[in-house]
Design an enzyme around this catalytic site. Structure first.
Site, PDB file in Angstrom:
ATOM      1  N   ASN A 151     -36.428  44.723 -29.306  1.00  0.00           N
ATOM      2  CA  ASN A 151     -36.198  43.499 -30.277  1.00  0.00           C
ATOM      3  C   ASN A 151     -36.396  42.017 -29.453  1.00  0.00           C
ATOM      4  O   ASN A 151     -36.783  41.100 -30.150  1.00  0.00           O
ATOM      5  CB  ASN A 151     -34.728  43.231 -30.823  1.00  0.00           C
ATOM      6  CG  ASN A 151     -33.795  43.424 -29.724  1.00  0.00           C
ATOM      7  OD1 ASN A 151     -33.924  43.717 -28.642  1.00  0.00           O
ATOM      8  ND2 ASN A 151     -32.457  42.916 -30.144  1.00  0.00           N
ATOM      9  N   GLU A 184     -26.284  46.412 -21.048  1.00  0.00           N
ATOM     10  CA  GLU A 184     -25.960  45.134 -22.218  1.00  0.00           C
ATOM     11  C   GLU A 184     -26.417  45.966 -23.391  1.00  0.00           C
ATOM     12  O   GLU A 184     -27.376  46.511 -23.910  1.00  0.00           O
ATOM     13  CB  GLU A 184     -27.307  44.314 -22.026  1.00  0.00           C
ATOM     14  CG  GLU A 184     -27.100  43.386 -20.643  1.00  0.00           C
ATOM     15  CD  GLU A 184     -25.912  42.527 -20.640  1.00  0.00           C
ATOM     16  OE1 GLU A 184     -25.551  42.086 -21.687  1.00  0.00           O
ATOM     17  OE2 GLU A 184     -25.737  41.904 -19.480  1.00  0.00           O
ATOM     18  N   CYS A 203     -29.171  41.263 -30.572  1.00  0.00           N
ATOM     19  CA  CYS A 203     -27.711  41.730 -30.382  1.00  0.00           C
ATOM     20  C   CYS A 203     -26.651  40.576 -30.806  1.00  0.00           C
ATOM     21  O   CYS A 203     -25.640  40.690 -30.715  1.00  0.00           O
ATOM     22  CB  CYS A 203     -27.878  42.272 -28.699  1.00  0.00           C
ATOM     23  SG  CYS A 203     -28.471  40.746 -27.810  1.00  0.00           S
ATOM     24  N   GLU A 210     -26.123  39.290 -17.198  1.00  0.00           N
ATOM     25  CA  GLU A 210     -27.512  38.965 -17.000  1.00  0.00           C
ATOM     26  C   GLU A 210     -27.752  37.421 -16.900  1.00  0.00           C
ATOM     27  O   GLU A 210     -26.763  36.803 -17.436  1.00  0.00           O
ATOM     28  CB  GLU A 210     -28.603  39.700 -17.902  1.00  0.00           C
ATOM     29  CG  GLU A 210     -28.561  41.042 -17.820  1.00  0.00           C
ATOM     30  CD  GLU A 210     -29.528  41.557 -18.719  1.00  0.00           C
ATOM     31  OE1 GLU A 210     -30.275  41.198 -19.581  1.00  0.00           O
ATOM     32  OE2 GLU A 210     -29.929  42.873 -18.029  1.00  0.00           O
TER      33      GLU A 210
END
Ligand code: NAD
Length: 494
Positions: A151, A249, A283, A463
């Protein structure tokens, strides 16, 4: 356009060991974007071996020199931004303006992490003993396996690869089989920037087989994964078997809270961008709106008015606002969720169908969808839909909205629209997620701040920002005793 996507191992473009190929498909047209090599565990082994061989030279390259590669990369990406954005739109589907943002995020991350080449702070602290020096420095972890989703096919890999490289790690990267050609284009830019052979290796092919081979490989020291929570748990289990570090993640079920004093026009902007941008395939997508009872009707009416005007189509057309979703399976999944929501008692306000009109006839398009009357415990309010489907849930107070926001298995992003500073600060304290926005939707992370979530979204790693340095490095603590005698900490204290 028909291109070839090969593996990049030890500085060379090579075919996968199977000799087979698969096609990467444009989700707007079903045309082939690239013919891609099919790799297997043998290619993973070759990639990890190349990364292991390159490790010693790269870790001993001074960090400011490593950073120069990142600065050059940023320049190359800047020059190629439009070309890369178009490839990204063709392979993944997101509209051009967002594809440019995807590339820009990698440029920003390259600049930010390149700056770390001359910083990378450790700590120098006093020793409790005389004539003794104490400090801590960052060290690379070793060979890092990066496994990424489709994505954000350039931005997400950049969040992993760039901090890992500046810290002196070497990499075996497995992109999603939905977007291998974006992976090829990104790696080409690293090669052009002068990254030494073997430091970054690319392996293309089926997710489970390659992902598991990376997770099981003894020479991989860290697996950095972004994807669904379901896959992330498999990755974590594999990594644990050989004692690897693992940074995850994963999915989200993000919410926007709209209180009774909110600027509703601004909230509508935030909801439409958060829920329907990237066709809801982020997300960070706003798949729940928790709205105060007093403004529910008005907000719903404003949303419907806006959603019905959204232009669906091929992302290459600058006028398009909603591009396709990634594939046929995704269409089926989101349609299934909408039907399930209605069966559970929600009301379909707008959308709720596959869109096959005109130029969209061959692509995978789903109409932006609003479900109202959704109750917090329904499956549509609990599970990640990952499409342009937004659930409206009513609440009577900030306290109830907070409870609804927090009571899901994920914890990536929460947002609140209010003009009341007291309620905004209470929400900043009480919303349980890795990221909170006040008076903005759920999307808009910047590279200089940590990114990640709690509960089913992550495992504590982050991150971006300074936090990424912790994810991709080890601490080494160094004591230098220049007293010329044995000094015992905790004992020779007088
Ligand atoms: P996915 O879990 O299907 O795949 C992610 C990656 O894992 C792909 O490269 C895939 O090929 C690989 N993979 C598949 N099976 C594997 C296995 N058994 N072992 C190891 N690797 C395997 O996810 P997706 O559909 O590509 O991406 C969508 C998901 O990613 C959503 O859940 C979304 O929320 C999440 N996501 C999270 C973030 C974040 O930062 N939290 C960012 C983007 C996407």
């Amino acid at each position: 356009m028909k291109e070839i996507a090969r593996n990049f191992i030890a500085g060379r473009w090579v075919d996968g060991a199977t000799g087979k190929t698969f096609d990467s498909i444009n989700p707007a047209t079903r045309e082939t974007v690239a013919t891609c090599t099919v790799s297997d565990a043998r290619d993973v082994n070759a990639a990890v071996e190349a990364a292991s061989t390159a490790f010693d030279g790269w870790r001993k390259t001074p960090a400011p020199r490593r950073a120069e590669v990142l600065f050059r990369l940023a320049e190359i990406l800047r020059t190629r931004k439009e070309e890369l954005a178009r490839v990204l739109t063709m392979e993944m589907g997101k509209v051009l303006i967002e594809a440019r943002g995807d590339v820009q995020e990698a440029i920003d991350m390259a600049c930010y992490m390149a700056g770390e080449g001359r910083r990378m702070f450790g700590h120098t602290v006093p020793s409790e003993l005389p004539n003794k020096f104490a400090m801590s420095v960052r060290e690379p972890v070793g060979v890092v396996a990066t496994i990424t989703p489709w994505n954000f096919p350039i931005a997400v890999p950049s969040w992993k690869i760039l901090p890992a490289l500046v810290l002196g790690n070497t990499i075996a990267w497995k992109p999603s089989p939905e977007t291998p050609f974006c992976g090829v284009k990104f790696v080409e830019a690293f090669a052009e920037a002068g990254l030494p052979a073997g430091v970054l290796n690319l392996v293309i092919g089926p997710g489970a087989e390659l992902g598991e081979a990376l997770g099981q490989h003894c020479d991989v020291r860290l697996v950095s994964f972004t994807g669904s929570t379901q896959t992330g748990r498999i990755v974590a289990t594999e990594a644990a078997k050989t004692g690897k570090r693992c940074a995850l993640e994963m999915g989200g079920k993000n919410a926007i809270i709209v209180l009774d004093d909110a600027d509703l026009a601004l909230a509508v902007d935030g909801i439409v961008w958060g829920a329907f941008g990237t066709s809801g395939q982020r997300c960070t997508a706003a798949s729940r709106v928790i709205v105060h009872r007093a403004v529910r009707e008005k907000l719903t009416a404003l949303l419907v008015e806006r959603v019905k005007r959204l232009k669906i189509g091929n992302g290459l057309d600058e006028a398009t606002e909603i591009g396709p979703v990634i594939n046929e399976a995704a269409l089926k999944r989101m349609d299934g969720y909408v039907q399930l929501g209605v069966k559970e008692g929600a009301r379909l306000v707008i959308g709720g169908e596959v869109h096959r009109k005109g130029d969209c006839a061959r692509g995978f398009f789903y109409r932006p969808t609003l479900l109202e009357g959704v109750k917090p415990g329904m499956r549509v309010a609990q599970e990640e839909i990952f499409g342009p489907v937004c659930c409206l849930i009513e609440a009577e107070s900030l306290e109830e909205a907070t409870q609804i926001n927090n009571n899901v298995p994920y914890g990536l992003v929460s947002s609140i629209f209010t003009r009341d500073v007291n309620r905004a600060f209470a929400a900043m304290r009480d919303l349980s997620s890795g990221i909170v926005y006040v008076n903005a939707g759920t999307t808009g992370s910047e590279v200089q701040l940590p990114f990640g979530g709690v509960r089913g979204t992550g495992n504590g790693a982050r991150e971006a920002g300074q936090a990424a340095l912790d994810t991709f490095s080890e601490w080494k603590t160094i004591y230098v005793d220049y007293s010329g005698r044995l000094q015992r900490a905790q004992i020779d204290t007088q």
